[in-house]
Motif scaffolding. Structure first.
Motif, PDB file in Angstrom:
ATOM      1  N   THR A  99       0.825  -1.214   0.000  1.00  0.00           N
ATOM      2  CA  THR A  99       0.000   0.000   0.000  1.00  0.00           C
ATOM      3  C   THR A  99       0.857   1.260   0.000  1.00  0.00           C
ATOM      4  N   ASN A 100       2.060   1.174   0.533  1.00  0.00           N
ATOM      5  CA  ASN A 100       2.965   2.320   0.587  1.00  0.00           C
ATOM      6  C   ASN A 100       3.402   2.710  -0.827  1.00  0.00           C
ATOM      7  N   LEU A 101       3.174   3.958  -1.210  1.00  0.00           N
ATOM      8  CA  LEU A 101       3.435   4.386  -2.581  1.00  0.00           C
ATOM      9  C   LEU A 101       4.910   4.311  -2.947  1.00  0.00           C
ATOM     10  N   GLN A 102       5.789   4.674  -2.015  1.00  0.00           N
ATOM     11  CA  GLN A 102       7.219   4.630  -2.294  1.00  0.00           C
ATOM     12  C   GLN A 102       7.681   3.195  -2.538  1.00  0.00           C
ATOM     13  N   GLU A 103       7.223   2.271  -1.709  1.00  0.00           N
ATOM     14  CA  GLU A 103       7.591   0.869  -1.889  1.00  0.00           C
ATOM     15  C   GLU A 103       6.994   0.315  -3.176  1.00  0.00           C
ATOM     16  N   LYS A 104       5.779   0.756  -3.490  1.00  0.00           N
ATOM     17  CA  LYS A 104       5.148   0.311  -4.735  1.00  0.00           C
ATOM     18  C   LYS A 104       6.004   0.742  -5.933  1.00  0.00           C
ATOM     19  N   ALA A 105       6.528   1.953  -5.897  1.00  0.00           N
ATOM     20  CA  ALA A 105       7.389   2.443  -6.980  1.00  0.00           C
ATOM     21  C   ALA A 105       8.649   1.588  -7.105  1.00  0.00           C
ATOM     22  N   VAL A 106       9.189   1.149  -5.971  1.00  0.00           N
ATOM     23  CA  VAL A 106      10.367   0.270  -5.986  1.00  0.00           C
ATOM     24  C   VAL A 106      10.031  -1.044  -6.686  1.00  0.00           C
ATOM     25  N   HIS A 107       8.847  -1.573  -6.405  1.00  0.00           N
ATOM     26  CA  HIS A 107       8.450  -2.830  -7.037  1.00  0.00           C
ATOM     27  C   HIS A 107       8.302  -2.677  -8.540  1.00  0.00           C
ATOM     28  N   TYR A 108       7.723  -1.582  -8.978  1.00  0.00           N
ATOM     29  CA  TYR A 108       7.598  -1.355 -10.421  1.00  0.00           C
ATOM     30  C   TYR A 108       8.981  -1.256 -11.068  1.00  0.00           C
ATOM     31  N   GLN A 109       9.897  -0.548 -10.412  1.00  0.00           N
ATOM     32  CA  GLN A 109      11.246  -0.401 -10.972  1.00  0.00           C
ATOM     33  C   GLN A 109      11.966  -1.739 -11.045  1.00  0.00           C
ATOM     34  N   ALA A 110      11.913  -2.500  -9.966  1.00  0.00           N
ATOM     35  CA  ALA A 110      12.611  -3.788  -9.933  1.00  0.00           C
ATOM     36  C   ALA A 110      12.042  -4.745 -10.978  1.00  0.00           C
ATOM     37  N   ALA A 111      10.714  -4.761 -11.089  1.00  0.00           N
ATOM     38  CA  ALA A 111      10.081  -5.628 -12.086  1.00  0.00           C
ATOM     39  C   ALA A 111      10.528  -5.250 -13.486  1.00  0.00           C
ATOM     40  N   ASN A 112      10.657  -3.957 -13.745  1.00  0.00           N
ATOM     41  CA  ASN A 112      11.072  -3.523 -15.076  1.00  0.00           C
ATOM     42  C   ASN A 112      12.549  -3.766 -15.345  1.00  0.00           C
ATOM     43  N   ILE A 113      13.383  -3.703 -14.324  1.00  0.00           N
ATOM     44  CA  ILE A 113      14.800  -4.042 -14.521  1.00  0.00           C
ATOM     45  C   ILE A 113      14.918  -5.474 -15.027  1.00  0.00           C
ATOM     46  N   VAL A 114      14.172  -6.380 -14.383  1.00  0.00           N
ATOM     47  CA  VAL A 114      14.206  -7.781 -14.815  1.00  0.00           C
ATOM     48  C   VAL A 114      13.482  -7.955 -16.143  1.00  0.00           C
ATOM     49  N   GLY A 115      12.262  -7.410 -16.226  1.00  0.00           N
ATOM     50  CA  GLY A 115      11.420  -7.660 -17.382  1.00  0.00           C
ATOM     51  C   GLY A 115      11.872  -6.980 -18.660  1.00  0.00           C
ATOM     52  N   SER A 116      12.605  -5.867 -18.529  1.00  0.00           N
ATOM     53  CA  SER A 116      13.067  -5.143 -19.715  1.00  0.00           C
ATOM     54  C   SER A 116      14.579  -5.194 -19.902  1.00  0.00           C
TER      55      SER A 116
END
Length: 225
Positions: A99-116
């Protein structure tokens, strides 16, 4: 005495169908999420080595010819990131985002590092191209270079957040991308994880999870026995 009858409960087939290849790390992400959320699904194997992803039947499912693809009733969703976001909205049990917006942003970034930034550079088509046009001996160094670059970025990104998992002690979206990528790095590409202590520690945590083991490549119906 009145006769009694017994009725057996008829098992309904699962609503969800997952088109998957056992070794595909993109499919691994989705399998991991399905098991975390406790969702039953039918496994539809697509053999990438035999070119089944280019068959007319599968191209009707996903015109770009990639796995995974998920069928949920009348709805078809392809691409692992899109599937995970769909599952998150449709099936809210075991949330995949904090729910924490800052942590959510970290998850999006990490997912994109792997996925892209990592996975596309080690997929079957790319490795075939490198082998045919540069040399078979260059395939592993190519992969190792790009995994190393991505893992170094993940170490920096997660340094101030990681606990047992990517951003603490609950498993979320980034973990679904990181876990399969580390597994491939260790089992297929000879990556020395001592260079990446945060990721190595996360991998130990993933190995404690039944959902992770259920999603492992070697535990899939199409894995070689």
């Amino acid at each position: 005495m009145e006769a009694t009858t017994t009725s057996s409960v008829v098992q309904q087939p699962p609503t969800l169908k997952l088109y998957s290849y056992f070794r595909s790390s993109c499919s691994f992400r989705v399998r991991f999420a399905l098991h975390l959320k406790g969702l039953d699904y039918e496994y539809k194997a697509v053999n990438l080595l035999k070119g089944e992803q280019f068959s007319p039947e599968f191209l009707e499912v996903n015109p770009i010819g990639y796995v995974p693809a998920l069928v949920d009733g009348d709805l078809l969703v392809s691409d692992s990131f899109a599937i995970l976001l769909y599952l998150e909205e449709k099936y809210p049990q075991h949330p995949l985002l904090p729910t924490n917006l800052q942590e959510k942003a970290v998850h999006y970034q990490a997912a994109n590092i792997v996925g892209s930034g990592i996975q596309p550079l080690q997929n079957l088509a790319i490795l075939r191209y490198v082998g045919e046009n540069v040399g078979e001996d260059e395939k592993i160094p190519w992969v190792q270079q790009h995994i190393g670059k991505g893992f170094a970025a993940l170490e920096k990104l997660l340094g101030g957040y990681a606990g047992k998992f990517a951003t603490g002690d609950e498993i979320f979206l980034a973990d679904l991308f990181i876990a399969p990528q580390i597994h491939a790095a260790v089992t297929r590409f000879n990556i020395d994880m001592t260079q990446y202590p945060t990721l190595a520690r996360l991998y130990e945590s993933y190995n404690e999870l039944p959902a992770f083991h259920a999603a492992l490549p070697e535990n899939q119906p199409d894995a070689p026995k």
